[in-house]
Design an enzyme around this catalytic site. Structure first.
Site, short mmCIF file in Angstrom:
data_model
loop_
_atom_site.label_atom_id
_atom_site.label_comp_id
_atom_site.label_asym_id
_atom_site.label_seq_id
_atom_site.Cartn_x
_atom_site.Cartn_y
_atom_site.Cartn_z
N SER A 180 13.85 58.40 39.07
CA SER A 180 15.21 57.79 38.91
C SER A 180 15.54 56.77 39.69
O SER A 180 14.80 56.52 41.07
CB SER A 180 16.17 58.93 39.06
OG SER A 180 17.37 58.47 39.20
N LEU A 181 16.36 55.86 39.27
CA LEU A 181 16.80 54.64 39.79
C LEU A 181 17.91 54.64 40.48
O LEU A 181 18.47 53.77 41.33
CB LEU A 181 16.47 53.18 38.94
CG LEU A 181 15.14 52.93 38.38
CD1 LEU A 181 15.29 51.69 37.59
CD2 LEU A 181 14.28 52.51 39.63
N SER A 182 18.62 55.97 40.21
CA SER A 182 19.91 55.94 40.83
C SER A 182 20.16 56.00 42.22
O SER A 182 21.11 55.55 42.78
CB SER A 182 20.38 57.36 40.18
OG SER A 182 20.62 57.31 38.83
N LYS A 220 20.58 68.31 31.86
CA LYS A 220 22.00 67.68 31.69
C LYS A 220 22.64 69.15 30.66
O LYS A 220 23.90 68.76 30.58
CB LYS A 220 21.93 66.58 30.68
CG LYS A 220 21.48 65.31 31.41
CD LYS A 220 21.55 63.99 30.54
CE LYS A 220 21.27 62.90 31.45
NZ LYS A 220 21.34 61.40 30.64
N GLY A 238 18.50 63.39 23.15
CA GLY A 238 19.77 63.66 24.24
C GLY A 238 20.51 62.29 24.20
O GLY A 238 21.67 62.41 24.06
#
Ligand code: NAP
Length: 286
Positions: free
Chosen positions: A14-16, A65, A130
């Site tokens: 993840s780049l978050s 999610k 999704g």
């Protein structure tokens, strides 16, 4: 200190973390944004741990999610509609609220002048997983005349259409929803084509979900939007650019959904979009 993070799979990436850490630094906020990795069977244990830690907010990504929903106290209207959560708010009274910023992030990723060209027109999307749900909800919420969805599995496509028809009623949307198999792809009259499949995503960078011959069916002013962000220019976007089509990649969607999550947690509209975008772009080239 404010505590934020992302719940994700140990296998994914993840780049978050780089994006949100850069934002917190830029805003001079005494806070952290950490990655919390778990397999589905340990999700509840991790969630309890985060609550005990006094966390203020988390993002949630693949594959959690949907499975996170039963652990939450409340869902926002749009999270209910999308049927998935990517942002959780931990209230001071201990309540947890699930929200979703993917749909608005997708829509805000479209430049304003292009939005003007797709309203009241026909749009097409590929895939019914999704992210496709968040994309479809954005279209149903924004006065699109016809939404054509192409995917490879007939049963999943039918289920997706049925669920969208119910959501359409809740949204009081007049959009006509049409579905067909990818093998019957038809892009005549399409103002914007959106790829929501992972075809073309790193490391599979030489694949495209659409042949060049199909892309040639698009009207001259059509736009091609690939929500993949790694690579920034997928084969689909390269092919579209070679045909002089305008293109949009998935970076802005990623930035906008993250910025909205941060604004929700801070209860202010102060997320530094440029800093967040640059952090992502730097991470993508390194
Ligand atoms: P997902 O739930 O697994 O859905 C993927 C969809 O693509 C399904 O409809 C799947 O069909 C279809 N698909 C997969 N491989 C295919 C193939 N070879 N040919 C045709 N269709 C195929 O995945 P997701 O979470 O929606 O993510 C999809 C992509 O969106 C990923 O690349 C992800 O990185 C990107 N994304 C970007 C952002 C952003 O912020 N920019 C946000 C979310 C997701 P089946 O069900 O038949 O397998």
């Amino acid at each position: 200190m404010l505590k934020f993070g992302i719940i994700r799979s140990p296998q994914g990436y993840s780049l978050s973390t780089v994006m949100q850490t850069a934002a917190l630094q830029q805003l001079n906020i005494n806070g952290e944004y950490k990655s919390y990795e778990t397999n589905p069977e340990d999700l509840e244990k991790l969630f309890k741990k985060l609550k005990a830690l006094g966390i203020n907010g988390v993002n949630v990504t693949i594959p959690h999610k949907i499975s996170i929903i039963p652990l939450l106290d409340e869902l926002t209207k749009r999270a209910k509609l999308i049927g998935a959560v990517n942002t959780i708010i931990f209230k001071e009274d201990g309540k947890t609220i699930g929200d979703n910023t993917d749909s608005s992030g997708f829509w805000e990723g479209i430049p304003e002048n292009i939005k003007g060209n797709i309203l009241e027109k026909e749009v097409a999307m590929l895939g019914c997983g999704g992210a496709a749900c968040a994309v479809a909800i954005a279209f149903l919420s924004n006065k699109i005349k016809i939404l054509k969805i192409f995917a490879r599995d007939k049963n999943k496509l039918n289920d997706f259409k049925n669920s969208l028809e119910q959501k359409k009623e809740k949204l009081k949307s007049n959009t006509v929803i049409e579905t067909d198999l990818l093998s019957n792809l038809d892009l005549l009259n399409i103002s914007i084509l959106v790829n929501t499949t992972p075809v073309g995503m790193y490391p599979d960078i030489n694949s495209s979900p659409v042949s060049i011959d199909h892309l040639k069916q698009l009207p001259s002013n059509a736009v091609v939007y690939d929500i993949i962000y790694k690579p920034q220019e997928t084969k689909l976007l390269k092919d579209a650019r070679a045909l002089n089509k305008k293109t949009i990649n998935g970076v802005e969607m990623l930035v906008r959904q993250g910025a909205e999550s941060l604004n929700i947690w801070l209860n202010q509209n102060i997320a530094p979009l440029d800093v967040m975008r640059n952090a992502i772009l730097e991470a993508l080239v390194s």
